[in-house]
Design an enzyme around this catalytic site. Structure first.
Site, short mmCIF file in Angstrom:
data_model
loop_
_atom_site.label_atom_id
_atom_site.label_comp_id
_atom_site.label_asym_id
_atom_site.label_seq_id
_atom_site.Cartn_x
_atom_site.Cartn_y
_atom_site.Cartn_z
N SER A 116 0.88 -1.18 0.00
CA SER A 116 0.00 0.00 0.00
C SER A 116 0.91 1.23 0.00
O SER A 116 2.10 1.12 0.34
CB SER A 116 -0.84 -0.02 1.28
OG SER A 116 -1.48 1.22 1.50
N TYR A 129 -2.01 -1.15 10.52
CA TYR A 129 -1.96 -1.29 9.06
C TYR A 129 -0.64 -0.75 8.51
O TYR A 129 0.02 -1.39 7.69
CB TYR A 129 -3.16 -0.54 8.48
CG TYR A 129 -3.42 -0.74 7.00
CD1 TYR A 129 -4.19 -1.81 6.56
CD2 TYR A 129 -2.92 0.14 6.06
CE1 TYR A 129 -4.46 -1.99 5.21
CE2 TYR A 129 -3.17 -0.03 4.70
CZ TYR A 129 -3.95 -1.10 4.28
OH TYR A 129 -4.21 -1.27 2.95
#
Ligand code: NAD
Length: 256
Positions: free
Chosen positions: A138, A151
């Site tokens: 990401s 995350y």
């Protein structure tokens, strides 16, 4: 391009994983799907492309189930040639309010699962002297956002893991790379849009505009189809010497 090869994509019943699975199937790969939700719909979509489709429902937070999935791929599909570590979840909260069990689940699913699949897939790839490991990281593997500690930690971790395994395989026909999408309109992000709309009394369209406006200069979502095309490039012979990269497709997010 991928006829005769087997691709295993974790978390491929929806969103980015399904987009990548479909792109690989279009190139002729047999596909092993994984994930929860509407499994039959995902299987039917891939099968409609005329390739063999398998499925294993392993929970990516459970190493024993991951081992069972990899054994199925070996037994029924001749091993994994293209491994896409994509399964992932999100939880948004300040660190002092972050539930410890959510931290553990995010680290297990978004990071450790890639270790378990990769360590089991690599021996077969080395034997064939060809393989592709694609880790769906990401922008949060490269930069941070507030309230996403688990995350961001997991995604930075998977970028580091990608580089290490790329070095360990550097003289072989196996390449290991990460893909770093910015905002992609999938169920994972729609939840964040819904929360934003509810908190600010915004319409869905205005919440989307606000979300993109804060981070993604293109003001466009990246699509699962575009990420599928990037995956195909990384599987091609043109990418034989692309090793250990963390490749952004983020509308300029990390250029800022
Ligand atoms: P999604 O919610 O649409 O899909 C997630 C997939 O993972 C589903 O198939 C789900 O069933 C599966 N999954 C969830 N928990 C699992 C578990 N414990 N075991 C097995 N499968 C599990 O989400 P998405 O947006 O397509 O996300 C896919 C990946 O892309 C994730 O790693 C995510 O972090 C990453 N990503 C997403 C975006 C985005 O904007 N959507 C941006 C950057 C990175």
């Amino acid at each position: 391009m991928l006829k005769g090869k087997t691709a295993l994509v974790t978390g491929s019943t929806s969103g980015i994983g399904l987009g990548i699975a479909l792109a690989l199937a279009r190139q002729g790969a047999r596909v092993v799907l994984n994930g929860f939700g509407d499994v039959d719909a995902a299987k039917a979509e891939v099968a409609a492309l005329g390739v063999e489709v398998g499925y294993h429902g392993a929970d990516m937070s459970k190493p024993a189930e991951i081992a069972d999935m990899m054994a199925l791929a070996e037994r029924d599909f001749g091993g994994v040639d293209v491994l896409v570590n994509n399964a992932g979840i999100q939880h948004v909260a300040r660190v002092e309010d972050f539930p410890p069990e959510k931290w553990d689940a995010i680290l297990a699913i978004n990071l450790s699962s890639a270790f378990h699949t990769t360590r089991l897939a690599l021996p077969g790839m080395r034997r064939k002297d060809w393989g592709r490991v694609l880790n769906v990281a990401s922008t949060h593997g490269l930069v941070a956002s507030a309230e996403k500690s688990a995350y961001v930690a997991a995604k930075h971790g998977i970028v580091g893991f990608t580089k290490t395994v790329a070095l360990e395989t550097a003289t072989t026909g196996v390449t290991v790379n990460a893909i770093c999408p910015g905002w992609v309109l999938t169920p994972l992000v729609q939840k964040q849009i819904d929360a934003r709309a509810a908190a600010g009394g915004l319409s869905d369209a205005d919440a989307k505009k606000q979300l993109l406006g804060e981070k993604q200069p293109s003001l466009q979502f990246t699509t699962p189809e575009q990420l599928g095309e990037l995956a195909i490039f990384l599987c091609s012979s043109a990418a034989d010497n692309v090793r250990g990269v963390a490749w952004q497709m983020d509308g300029g997010w990390t250029a800022q």
